[in-house]
Design a protein around this motif. Structure first.
Motif, short mmCIF file in Angstrom:
data_model
loop_
_atom_site.label_atom_id
_atom_site.label_comp_id
_atom_site.label_asym_id
_atom_site.label_seq_id
_atom_site.Cartn_x
_atom_site.Cartn_y
_atom_site.Cartn_z
N THR A 40 42.15 29.80 52.23
CA THR A 40 43.04 30.63 51.41
C THR A 40 44.21 31.13 52.26
O THR A 40 44.80 32.16 51.97
CB THR A 40 42.28 31.85 50.86
OG1 THR A 40 41.80 32.61 51.98
CG2 THR A 40 41.11 31.46 49.99
N LYS A 75 41.53 35.84 44.17
CA LYS A 75 41.28 35.15 42.89
C LYS A 75 41.07 33.68 43.18
O LYS A 75 42.04 32.94 43.39
CB LYS A 75 42.47 35.34 41.95
CG LYS A 75 42.68 36.77 41.53
CD LYS A 75 43.92 36.90 40.67
CE LYS A 75 44.25 38.38 40.44
NZ LYS A 75 45.61 38.58 39.98
N ASN A 122 35.10 35.54 48.10
CA ASN A 122 36.17 35.71 47.13
C ASN A 122 37.55 35.76 47.77
O ASN A 122 38.52 35.28 47.22
CB ASN A 122 35.92 37.02 46.37
CG ASN A 122 36.49 36.96 44.98
OD1 ASN A 122 36.77 35.87 44.47
ND2 ASN A 122 36.68 38.09 44.37
N CYS A 123 37.61 36.34 48.96
CA CYS A 123 38.90 36.59 49.59
C CYS A 123 39.32 35.43 50.49
O CYS A 123 40.49 35.12 50.61
CB CYS A 123 38.80 37.88 50.39
SG CYS A 123 40.28 38.32 51.25
N THR A 142 47.37 31.34 50.18
CA THR A 142 47.25 31.86 48.81
C THR A 142 48.30 32.93 48.52
O THR A 142 48.69 33.71 49.38
CB THR A 142 45.85 32.44 48.56
OG1 THR A 142 45.78 32.89 47.22
CG2 THR A 142 45.57 33.61 49.47
N CYS A 178 47.66 34.73 45.69
CA CYS A 178 46.92 35.63 44.80
C CYS A 178 45.56 35.89 45.42
O CYS A 178 44.55 35.45 44.89
CB CYS A 178 46.77 35.02 43.41
SG CYS A 178 45.97 33.40 43.45
N PRO A 212 39.89 30.16 41.77
CA PRO A 212 39.60 29.57 40.45
C PRO A 212 38.25 28.86 40.47
O PRO A 212 37.82 28.33 41.49
CB PRO A 212 40.74 28.56 40.27
CG PRO A 212 41.19 28.23 41.65
CD PRO A 212 40.94 29.44 42.49
N GLU A 253 50.08 29.05 43.09
CA GLU A 253 49.56 30.16 43.92
C GLU A 253 48.79 29.65 45.13
O GLU A 253 48.48 30.42 46.03
CB GLU A 253 48.62 31.07 43.11
CG GLU A 253 49.27 31.81 41.99
CD GLU A 253 49.40 30.96 40.73
OE1 GLU A 253 50.17 31.33 39.83
OE2 GLU A 253 48.72 29.89 40.67
N ALA A 255 45.76 29.10 45.41
CA ALA A 255 44.66 30.07 45.56
C ALA A 255 43.63 29.61 46.56
O ALA A 255 43.15 30.38 47.39
CB ALA A 255 44.02 30.32 44.21
#
Length: 1739
Positions: A1107, A1115, A1649-1650, A1110, A1112, A1117, A1135, A1137
């Motif tokens: 990420t 988030k 998640n991050c 990223t 965003c 997907p 983005e 992501a």
């Protein structure tokens, strides 16, 4: 109950109770009814409901009684007349950061909480931070704790209100009510907290009808583990595991828990079951009690009363005083102690929750009021012994024991003195220790710790802390009472030392090795505890002359009493050189000896203090001291250490070696070894020097040896040699070690300086290493900071490592090679490094003794040792043996020490001669050295000249020369002949000529060596050239030779050759570099050419989700399971992501070698203990065989395709194949392929060609038109390359989509293209970030990896189904050529165009597939395909940049063609989108678009370079070229016009309808209308978050951190995510969450998640970085915070102020951006082989 009613009730009740004759009875009657109803109803009520009922029915009436009116109104009135307290009094939780000021704190226990520290003057001082162990409180406002700045700005009372707070400010009636209420309630609280299971409720609280309702209550203990208790509960009270876990967690936290409610019988059964089940596991059963429901209810209410009391007390000082009054008042019955004492005495039996309440009440009441603190301290001291005994048998930690409060009272200087005067607290504390240690006394009344209980012993040792607290600040004024009581306490303390004097004697083992190692740790841990206490007692004594003299006498008397069993034989006479010593015989090697002599050492310390203060003159009858006896025991100790060093005690095992090590180690030497040397110096100053030396010889067992009685036994000779070395060393120390205040005129600062110089002479050291090497005082200070700048220079650290101190040159003269605090290894290291340095500086190697400071008068006679008869005899004897040169009879170390002693003697004589006239100087070493034995040529001087010629003493030659020079200098001084300087020069002339000769010889040898090296280098260079000539092909990859693989070029285009070389696509494409690539396999070391048909060679590769780019964060997907549709991974959202990054360490192997290696790794890892922590076999991980990087795949190496490019043909085709024509042909081909494949999808959606027919009116292209522009046979690859393509593609697909491996999945080729695009974007991002040029600045490994990934992605079409790739191409093209009726086509704003470009370029060859024959586009076809795709994508991206921009830069300047074109495009777009930002100039638009599109063009250049191998223009290799110049170079390399807006004009026919459709998309309209946030271009650069410069700011943040899921005050571990700045509660059960059906900690869940599973966290309280790569893997990494000495401080161990180091933080940022976190974790796990895996998923 309505609000009004409630108030009325409360007020009514309060009134009734006030008016009642006996308020207590009335109150109890009310509590009897209400309390059981609220707390122990049948049904479990919610805690919230319980709180509300308790507040309204219980606390409200009590408050009404207290205020005599509505509590709200009463409180308002109270606030008006009240002032806030000056004391902070915040009680610390475990793990909370506290601050101590090293400049201002009276002692190290004075601390501030975070908030007070931030607002205090101490923030600018030298402060320390550390984590509290819980239970202490903030000393802000306590004037006795600080030298200056006692209050922070919040608690500073100011001049006007100062000290008002001490007066009682309550009205007398309210004070009376408060006293009444507190008395009733405090009795009630005390009764229920000291409750016994068998007690009955008092009559007033007995319920009317006694229900048969009981609780079975389980208590916490430290014997049973969590699992034991869970197991027992499951077996005993029929609960499931989750319930048992909850019970256990609460028992551990609160100290007890009701585990069953029922009838008496059922509870008794449960109790018996719990006891029997827990007894199976541990020898002790769990503690269980049965309590009646009513009792349980009252006990629960009592716990809630604690916080209520705290709240009420905090309202007013008057309330606090009333509370203290009641708590401390003596009982009317006289006998039982006051309430607070009852609670204290019952503390050991109370459970955690109850203890906490009591301790907090004491903190907020008695400890906040000076007078009551004094009364409490007296109570505490009165019951001190009882409390300590309870603590010893208690199994809870000290932080939750009442004894921990000692630090709050004993450290207050005035209170400590008062307690000594009134309660002789020293006597109480030492008496307590003695009583507890009595069981360890032997028949001789000495300690003997065999078979002691270590847990109990460590608890007893804690009591010594209290003694330290009492002595921490010495009195400035002595009263008679203080003198008397202090001496009384000192005598008791001497009693303790008397039991240690001579304890744990050892006897040398003969014959066989000792069977059982004796116990020694207990004695030394006692010694370590006493170290500071002994120093403090001496410090107290030194502050008063009377006390000092009395203490010395007392100590001497006790020492005389200790003379038990010292000797077994009568005294005899020993003769040497006409001197007679009358002494009792004793041999250390044959008789018992003890290393523990605290009284002898204390006496030595006190004697030096007498000398320092001058009180030594006042000693009565000093002749009565028997100095031979005083020196006896210390000398034995020193001899024992020497004999252990000479390996005479090997059979006594390791325990003795350890004791001797600690005896001389920095932790103990202050009060052990140093004091022994001191006592020997005292004796040496008082005894006849010859007698002293004879005593030393006798105890070293060398008397006969030096009298000439030689034994021929080899082993004994070696021992004698070693002992002689040690004995001479002792003499050097006794004579030369004068850096003790009192022995010579030095200060403590001088002593520290000397220690530091000698530590730095070993090697340059970090500040922390220096601190470890220096002794600490009772305040944990070493005095290093005050002296370090005087003696050393600091060298700052780099990106790793730490700052180092190096000794200043001018200080090196103070270096003493025989410094007495050196260990053996330090001695040799220091000697070696100093000799090296001297050689390097061109000096001789003689390490001369430094000039020592002069002795004080009391010690001045020590120097007589150097000129007495016996020492001359010793030196002659030693040199004689060397001169005879009989190998076994002497050692070099002996001679070195003898030379040093002579040096000391000559320096002493020189100093005396320079200071006084010759007649006054009695010191005659040089005369004796020349005279004694001179007649036989055996004087010291003669022997010295002989020794100089001994070949085996080459290393000491310089030292011998120096000593001889010194003899000459002293001789000159004695003869008062010419000035010393000229004389010394004369005498050294012959020496110098020898030295010059030696230097010349050394120079000649160095020259010869240099010539020899040059000759060898020349030979190697010739061989290298020869190799290059014979292997020329390998070295032909330079740009100049690039054209040799290209075909013949027509003459017209020759002029364009230079430009053609640097265009990557289109009709003017340059040629690829056609070098042969021959690589060596790192496993089998064989070479092989990389070729399409050859067996595969592979690069190590590591695929990971990322990420890093990223837009965003947080988030990620979710993937569509069916893989259909146009969502990710077909089209990457803008983005970015989450992307898939493939990196490589650049090491090459044969595919077959790699397969064998991988199998071997699998087999080996399965058998290796912790390998699964480092590599995950299931996911195909392995470590690179060469550099140990973590890898999980291999990337096959595919060479560039050699293309035959016909430029004439290209030009002709170019005239026909315009962009509109190309679009038609492609559309026709797609439509045709669909109909050929009879694709059913055609029924539901019109194919893209229908909409495009209007683009061009010429003859309609048909299905096969595409083939007419040139086709060729596809490349053929060997089977092994194809196999490796599959291996790599499967891994990329599996890791990237987080899915099961499936090589047939239609998304496999998509993921290969995606990883290719994302990896290029990540690399471009790094280059941009670091300000490096686009080409030429990548490391070889990155470049090799990048080329391999691009070629691997391009080769995907070979293996995948062509139909699948054609469908992907069609779907991707749909973004650029949108169809009106199609629903699912994403708009321009929803796609990342670089991913699209890579996908289209790499998938278009699949359109050339025919049924019967495999075809691919020819070079010319590909060039045009690439050109048109790039043009289309670039235009779409330009529009994307334009549509997403809202901020246009203001650009001044004249209008250009570019700006006109930009303005025209902007107007057209505005018309299509009906959105116009007014006043935007064409220049602004052009600047905005160029800035936004530049990253895309840079990525495209990297991509086409790796795809085609065409050399880029020079400008892209440089960072000095302007931004405009770079842009033009990029455009020319990518065959784009330098004015990009020309694209829209040049392709107007094709683009006009497309523009309309692109802008008319519903998604675009919606985004512009709703102003939904879209990605701006260029994209935002991601960095790690900004950290504060000062670490205390982070700690402050952490201290205010509230866990979102928990309200308790348990210790939390606030952890900061460095990617996004979120603070998480890690390693805590309150924040566990589910991830894929598994419990994980907050950090693991957040990282998923991050950072797509990768995380970088800063654990704030531990000050360390945690890197995470998956649930099971992580590692720690140093935090980027350094102290002033350039060192990190994990776990705040040192506690120095910390500041951010930008370079280290930048390195961490690079680690993340370059995707090296996984690699770093694997490396660190490989280095640190952990025994037990840390549960990273719980972090």
């Amino acid at each position: 109950m309505a609000e009004g009613e409630k108030s009325l009730d409360g007020l009514e009740l309060g009134k009734q109770w006030l008016e009642a004759a006996d308020s207590r009875v009335e109150m109890f009657r009310y509590l009897k009814e209400q309390v059981p109803q609220i707390f122990c109803l049948k049904k479990e009520s919610s805690p919230q409901e319980e709180d509300e009922l308790m507040q309204s029915r219980l606390f409200h009436p009590l408050e009404c009684f207290l205020f005599g009116e509505d509590p709200q109104e009463g409180l308002e009135k109270l606030k008006q007349g009240n002032t806030s307290s000056q004391l902070c009094g915040r009680v610390f939780k475990e793990g909370e950061t506290v601050y101590s000021c090293r400049d201002c704190a009276i002692d190290p226990t004075c601390v501030l909480c975070m908030d007070c520290f931030q607002d205090s003057v101490h923030k600018g001082h030298r402060y320390k931070m550390h984590a509290s162990s819980g239970g202490g409180f903030c000393d802000c406002g306590d004037i006795e704790a600080w030298k200056i700045g006692p209050c922070c700005s919040k608690h500073d009372p100011g001049a006007d209100t100062a000290m008002v707070t001490d007066d009682c400010v309550l009205e007398p009636e309210m004070y009376g009510r408060a006293e009444r209420l507190f008395r009733i309630l405090l009795h009630y609280v005390t009764d229920f907290l000291v409750w016994d299971e068998n007690l009955e409720l008092p009559a007033e609280l007995q319920p009317g009808t006694k229900e048969n309702a009981y609780y079975c209550v389980l208590y916490n203990d430290e014997h049973h583990s969590y699992d034991h208790v869970i197991y027992t509960l499951q077996r005993s009270v029929n609960c499931d595991q989750a319930e048992a876990q909850t019970h256990t967690a609460l028992i551990d936290k609160e100290g007890r828990r009701a585990v069953k409610r029922g009838t008496l019988r059922s509870c008794q059964q449960a109790r018996d079951l719990i006891r029997s089940n827990s007894e199976h596991i541990s020898l002790q059963p769990l503690r269980v009690e049965l309590l009646h429901a009513a009792v349980m209810a009252h006990q629960t209410f009592v716990l809630r009363l604690g916080p209520w009391f705290q709240k009420i007390i905090s309202y007013s000082v008057g309330f606090r005083q009333a509370f203290c009054q009641v708590a401390l008042e003596a009982n009317t019955d006289g006998d039982p102690p006051c309430l607070i004492s009852r609670l204290m005495l019952h503390d050991g039996k109370m459970y955690k929750g109850a203890r906490k309440i009591v301790h907090e009440l004491i903190f907020c009441s008695m400890l906040m009021e000076t007078e009551f603190k004094r009364l409490f301290a007296i109570e505490f001291t009165k019951y001190y012994k009882h409390l300590q005994k309870d603590f010893i048998i208690d199994d809870h930690e000290r932080s939750i024991s009442i004894t921990a409060l000692s630090v709050q009272i004993f450290t207050v200087p005035t209170l400590a003195r008062q307690l000594i005067e009134e309660g002789n607290v020293i006597k109480v504390i030492v008496g307590t220790v003695m009583e507890l240690l009595r069981e360890h006394l032997d028949n001789n009344n000495r300690f003997f710790f065999l078979g002691y209980n270590s847990d109990k012993f460590s608890r007893i040792q804690i009591i010594f802390h209290d003694l330290r607290y009492i002595l921490i600040s010495k009195p400035s004024v002595w009263t008679e009472d203080l003198r008397r009581e202090f001496l009384e306490g000192f005598k008791v303390f001497l009693g303790l030392l008397k039991c240690m004097q001579g304890m744990e004697e050892v006897k040398r083992q003969f014959g066989q090795h000792i069977a059982v190692e004796p116990e020694w740790e207990a004695g030394f841990s006692l010694q370590i505890q006493l170290r500071h206490i002994l120093a403090m007692f001496q410090d107290w004594c030194s502050s008063d002359e009377e006390i000092l003299l009395l203490a010395f006498e007392e100590c001497h008397n006790v020492l005389m009493q200790c003379n038990n069993q010292s000797f077994h034989r009568e005294a005899t006479n020993y003769h040497m050189l006409k001197h007679i010593l009358h002494l009792r015989p004793y041999k250390v090697s044959q008789e018992p000896v003890s290393i523990h002599l605290p009284i002898s050492r204390l006496l030595a310390g006190l004697y030096v203090l007498l000398c320092r203060t001058g009180a030594v003159e006042r000693l009565d009858n000093p002749e009565r001291f028997d100095h031979t006896f005083l020196a006896e025991h210390p000398l034995r100790c020193v001899v024992l250490a020497a004999q252990v060093s000479a390996e005479m005690w090997r059979r006594n095992g390791l325990s003795l070696v350890s004791q001797v090590y600690y005896y001389q180690d920095v932790k103990c030497r202050d009060e052990m070894y140093d004091k022994d040397i001191l006592m020997l110096q005292v004796s040496a100053s008082k005894m006849d020097p010859n007698h002293f030396l004879m005593l030393v010889l006798l105890r070293f067992e060398l008397f006969d040896y030096f009298k000439g009685n030689m034994n021929k036994d080899q082993d004994e000779l070696i021992q004698w040699n070693r002992l002689t070395e040690e004995m001479l060393y002792l003499l050097i120390v006794v004579i030369g070690e004068r850096y003790v205040p009192g022995v010579s005129q030095v200060t403590k600062e001088d002593v520290t300086m000397r220690e530091v110089i000698h530590l730095l002479c070993i090697e340059p050291m970090a500040h922390s290493s220096l601190v470890k090497g220096l002794p600490e005082n009772e305040s944990h200070e070493t005095g290093l900071e005050t002296v370090i700048t005087k003696v050393a220079t600091f060298k700052k650290p780099g990106v790793s490592g730490h700052g180092l101190y190096g000794v200043k040159k001018e200080r090196l003269v103070e270096f003493n090679p025989f410094f007495y605090h050196y260990s053996r290894s330090q001695h040799s290291k220091a000697e070696e490094s100093q000799k090296k340095r001297r050689t390097h500086e061109g000096h001789d190697k003689a390490l001369r003794p430094p000039g020592p400071p002069a002795f004080c008068p009391a010690f001045s006679s020590i120097v007589r040792l150097l000129s007495c008869d016996v020492i001359i005899h010793l030196l002659r004897h030693t040199l004689q043996r060397a001169a005879e040169d009989r190998a076994t009879h002497w050692t070099e170390a002996m001679i070195q020490r003898a030379l040093h002693l002579m040096g000391q003697a000559l320096l002493e004589e020189k100093a005396q001669l320079e200071e006084s006239t010759m007649e006054e100087v009695a010191f005659d070493f040089s005369l004796k050295a020349r005279r004694i034995g001179g007649e036989h040529g055996k004087s010291v001087f003669h022997l010295l000249t002989k020794v100089k010629a001994v070949p085996s003493l080459e290393a000491q030659k310089d030292m011998v020369k120096w000593v001889l020079q010194m003899f000459e200098i002293v001789k000159c001084l004695r003869e008062k002949s010419s000035p010393t300087a000229s004389m010394s020069v004369d005498t050294t002339k012959p020496e110098e000529s020898v030295q010059d000769k030696e230097k010349a010889e050394r120079k000649r040898k160095a020259e010869a060596a240099k010539l020899h090296r040059q000759k060898i280098m020349a030979q190697m260079s010739a061989m290298q050239k020869n190799f290059i000539e014979s292997n020329k092909m390998l070295y032909d990859n330079m740009p100049e030779s690039g054209t040799q693989g290209a075909p013949v070029v027509t003459t017209e285009s020759c002029a364009m050759e230079h430009r053609e070389l640097t265009v990557a696509i289109g009709p003017y494409r340059g040629s690829s570099l056609a070098e042969r690539e021959v690589l060596t396999c790192i496993l089998c070391q064989e070479e092989q050419e990389v070729a399409a048909q050859a067996p595969a060679m592979v690069l190590t590769g590591c695929v990971q989700r990322s990420t890093v780019l990223t837009q965003c964060r947080g988030k990620i997907p979710t993937n569509r399971a069916d893989g259909t549709g146009t969502s990710y991974p077909l089209l990457m959202p803008p983005e970015l992501a989450v992307g898939t990054h493939t990196g490589s360490c650049g090491h090459v192997m044969h595919a077959t070698c790699w397969q064998k290696y991988f199998e071997a790794v699998q087999n080996m890892t399965r058998n290796r203990l912790h390998a699964e922590l480092i590599i995950d076999l299931e996911n195909g991980e392995y470590l690179c065989p060469l550099c140990k990087s973590l890898c999980n795949t291999v990337v096959p190496l595919i060479p560039f395709e050699r293309l035959m490019f016909n430029y004439e043909n290209a030009e002709i085709i170019g005239q026909h194949l315009t962009l509109p024509r190309w679009i038609q042909i492609i559309s026709a081909r797609i439509k045709g392929l669909k109909s050929v494949a009879q694709d059913n999808d055609c029924n539901t959606e019109s194919s893209s060609v229908d909409a495009d027919t209007g683009l061009c009116g010429e003859g309609q292209p048909d299905f096969r038109s595409i083939l007419s522009y040139g086709v060729q046979e596809p490349r053929k690859f060997s089977d092994s390359i194809v196999e490796m393509l599959v291996v790599c593609a499967t891994t990329v697909h599996r890791v990237g989509l987080h899915t099961a491996p499936n090589e047939l999945c239609p998304r496999v080729p998509l993921m290969a293209w995606n990883t290719c695009a994302f990896t290029i974007q990540a690399i471009e991002n790094i280059l941009q970030e670091e300000g490096k040029s686009l080409f030429g600045s990548l490391q070889n490994r990155q470049l090799a990896g990048l080329k391999a990934i691009v070629q691997f992605s391009a080769a995907q079409r070979i293996k995948s189904s062509q139909a699948v790739i054609q469908r992907h191409f069609n779907d991707m093209l749909g973004v650029l050529l949108p169809v009106v009726g199609r629903k699912s086509t994403p708009s321009l704003l929803e796609v990342d165009f670089f991913h699209l470009l890579v996908g289209l370029v790499l998938s278009i060859p699949a359109l050339y597939q025919e049924e019967a024959v495999d075809l691919q586009p020819s070079a010319v076809s590909s060039a045009y395909n690439h050109l048109h795709i790039l043009h289309l994508v670039t235009m779409a991206h330009m529009l994307q940049v334009l549509l997403s921009s809202t901020d246009f830069p203001a650009v001044a300047g004249e209008e250009t063609e570019e700006s006109r074109a930009a303005a025209e495009l902007y107007t057209t777009v505005s018309q299509h989108t009906e959105r116009l930002i007014p006043d935007v100039s064409g220049l602004s638009v052009a600047e905005r678009v160029k800035r936004g599109i530049k990253p895309f063009l840079r990525c495209a250049a990297l991509f086409f370079n790796c795809l085609t191998g065409v050399q880029p223009p020079e400008e892209l290799f440089s960072t000095t070229v302007t931004s405009q110049g770079q842009m033009e170079a990029l455009c020319s390399y990518l065959a784009l016009p330098s004015n990009l807006f020309q694209l829209f004009q040049g392709h107007r026919d094709a683009v006009t309808p497309l523009l309309k459709r692109w802008c008319g998309s519903q998604a675009v309209t919606k985004a512009l209308k709703d102003k939904t946030p879209t990605v701006r271009y260029p994209r935002r650069k991601n960095h790690l978050i900004d950290l504060p410069e000062d670490y205390s700011a982070l700690l402050n943040q952490a201290s205010h951190f509230q866990c979102p899921n928990s309200t308790d005050d348990d210790r939390k571990h606030p952890t900061l995510c460095l990617f996004c700045g979120a603070i998480l509660c890690s390693q805590s059960s309150c924040c566990l969450s589910q991830l894929d059906g598994e419990d994980v900690g907050a950090c693991t869940a957040h990282a998923a998640n991050c950072g797509a599973g990768v995380g970088m966290f800063l654990r704030i309280r531990e000050c360390e970085i945690v890197l995470m790569a998956s649930r099971t893997r992580g590692s720690t990494y140093p935090a980027p915070y350094l102290d002033d000495y350039g060192e990190t401080d994990p776990h705040l161990g040192r506690g120095n102020p910390l500041h951010l180091c930008p370079e280290r933080y930048r390195k961490l940022n690079q680690l993340w951006q370059q995707h090296c976190i996984l690699e770093e974790i694997a490396r660190s796990l490989e280095v640190v082989n952990v025994m037990f895996a840390f549960e990273w998923q719980m972090l």
